[in-house]
Design an enzyme around this catalytic site. Structure first.
Site, PDB file in Angstrom:
ATOM      1  N   SER A  64       8.999  42.128  32.762  1.00 41.56           N
ATOM      2  CA  SER A  64       7.992  41.048  32.993  1.00 41.56           C
ATOM      3  C   SER A  64       6.770  41.765  32.612  1.00 41.56           C
ATOM      4  O   SER A  64       6.385  43.027  32.550  1.00 41.56           O
ATOM      5  CB  SER A  64       7.926  40.627  34.607  1.00 41.56           C
ATOM      6  OG  SER A  64       8.953  39.978  34.752  1.00 41.56           O
TER       7      SER A  64
HETATM    8  N1  SAH Z   1      13.137  42.796  37.090  1.00 40.21           N
HETATM    9  C1  SAH Z   1      13.453  42.879  35.643  1.00 40.21           C
HETATM   10  C2  SAH Z   1      13.068  41.661  35.129  1.00 40.21           C
HETATM   11  C3  SAH Z   1      14.619  41.335  34.522  1.00 40.21           C
HETATM   12  S1  SAH Z   1      14.533  39.536  33.581  1.00 40.21           S
HETATM   13  C4  SAH Z   1      12.605  44.235  35.242  1.00 40.21           C
HETATM   14  O1  SAH Z   1      11.799  44.924  35.612  1.00 40.21           O
HETATM   15  O2  SAH Z   1      12.884  44.402  33.972  1.00 40.21           O
HETATM   16  C5  SAH Z   1      15.494  38.807  34.914  1.00 40.21           C
HETATM   17  C6  SAH Z   1      16.941  39.431  34.934  1.00 40.21           C
HETATM   18  O3  SAH Z   1      17.880  38.503  35.851  1.00 40.21           O
HETATM   19  C7  SAH Z   1      17.657  39.460  33.839  1.00 40.21           C
HETATM   20  O4  SAH Z   1      18.250  40.965  33.566  1.00 40.21           O
HETATM   21  C8  SAH Z   1      18.934  38.595  33.871  1.00 40.21           C
HETATM   22  O5  SAH Z   1      20.216  38.939  33.442  1.00 40.21           O
HETATM   23  C9  SAH Z   1      19.153  38.524  35.525  1.00 40.21           C
HETATM   24  N2  SAH Z   1      19.676  37.452  35.933  1.00 40.21           N
HETATM   25  C10 SAH Z   1      19.592  36.121  35.718  1.00 40.21           C
HETATM   26  N3  SAH Z   1      20.383  35.407  36.634  1.00 40.21           N
HETATM   27  C11 SAH Z   1      20.899  36.355  37.378  1.00 40.21           C
HETATM   28  C12 SAH Z   1      21.890  36.213  38.585  1.00 40.21           C
HETATM   29  N4  SAH Z   1      22.261  34.948  39.141  1.00 40.21           N
HETATM   30  N5  SAH Z   1      22.265  37.280  39.463  1.00 40.21           N
HETATM   31  C13 SAH Z   1      21.598  38.292  38.901  1.00 40.21           C
HETATM   32  N6  SAH Z   1      20.919  38.491  37.998  1.00 40.21           N
HETATM   33  C14 SAH Z   1      20.397  37.439  37.089  1.00 40.21           C
END
Ligand code: SAH
Length: 210
Positions: A64
């Site tokens: 993000s």
């Molecule tokens: N907090 C992260 C942002 C990652 S984007 C950072 O600092 O980089 C969102 C993430 O959520 C992705 O890696 C995606 O694979 C994960 N995601 C999506 N659906 C999910 C679920 N049901 N359970 C766990 N992770 C999930």
């Protein structure tokens, strides 16, 4: 680019993107000045790591925008002793910021490769207060609940009920809720008597896949 250049970019990010938009909790700003965001993206993107936008991290996922990470973090109002659950480990950047600010971070990611990469960066940086789980974050982490804070970094159509259940009364949850293109970033506070919902801003996250 060397470390001193990245340190400078980090200071500029705080001065130009975070402070003017109301990120003013000294502990949060300190965490952003410490965590080397460029180490959480691929080598070819390092020079872009401190810019005012999200970046790809592979597997069609994104890290993000710095301001959104800061707003979500500040909204949890951490004092340092909390157990925090993060859904969507992704690059591990948000988990590292949280790990600077609180006692223990539990982070769940559905894509194994991302979780393993994040662990590697965290261990390189010396974090010892982060636990990892691979699986569907909508189910939370019942064995470790209740949590004082829950931060969901992927967008859901509605607040997953199991996450609400695992939030301690008095606890705070930040979660993007909406459709695929546009969502509201919500701050949910759980009281003994029910929940309060406050809209922080509009946002656009990758979907929570369940
Ligand atoms: N907090 C992260 C942002 C990652 S984007 C950072 O600092 O980089 C969102 C993430 O959520 C992705 O890696 C995606 O694979 C994960 N995601 C999506 N659906 C999910 C679920 N049901 N359970 C766990 N992770 C999930």
């Amino acid at each position: 680019m060397d470390d001193s250049k990245f340190t400078l970019l980090r200071r500029q990010m705080i001065r130009d993107q975070l402070e003017p938009r109301g990120i003013n909790d000294p502990a949060v700003l300190e965490a952003f000045s410490k965590v080397p965001r460029h180490l959480f993206v691929a080598e070819e993107n390092r020079h872009l790591a401190y810019r005012d936008h999200p970046l790809p991290i592979g597997e069609e996922q994104t890290i993000s925008q710095p301001y959104i990470v800061a707003l979500m973090t500040q909204s949890l109002e951490l004092q340092g002793h909390e157990k925090v659950l993060e859904i969507g480990t992704g690059s591990g950047y948000q988990s590292a910021i949280l790990a600077e600010l609180t006692e223990h971070v539990y982070t769940v990611e559905r894509i194994e490769k991302l979780s393993l990469q994040a662990r590697e960066v965290h261990s390189l940086l010396g974090y010892k207060n982060i636990s990892y789980k691979i699986g569907d974050g909508a189910a939370g982490w019942p064995e470790e609940s209740p949590f004082d804070g829950i931060l969901v970094t992927a967008a859901a159509a509605e607040v997953p009920p199991l996450l609400l259940e695992q939030l301690r009364p008095g606890g705070r949850m930040v979660i993007p809720v909406g459709d695929r293109l546009l969502q509201d970033l919500l701050l949910i506070t759980k009281e003994e008597t029910g929940i309060n919902v406050h809209k922080l801003c509009g946002c656009r996250f990758v979907p929570l896949i369940t």
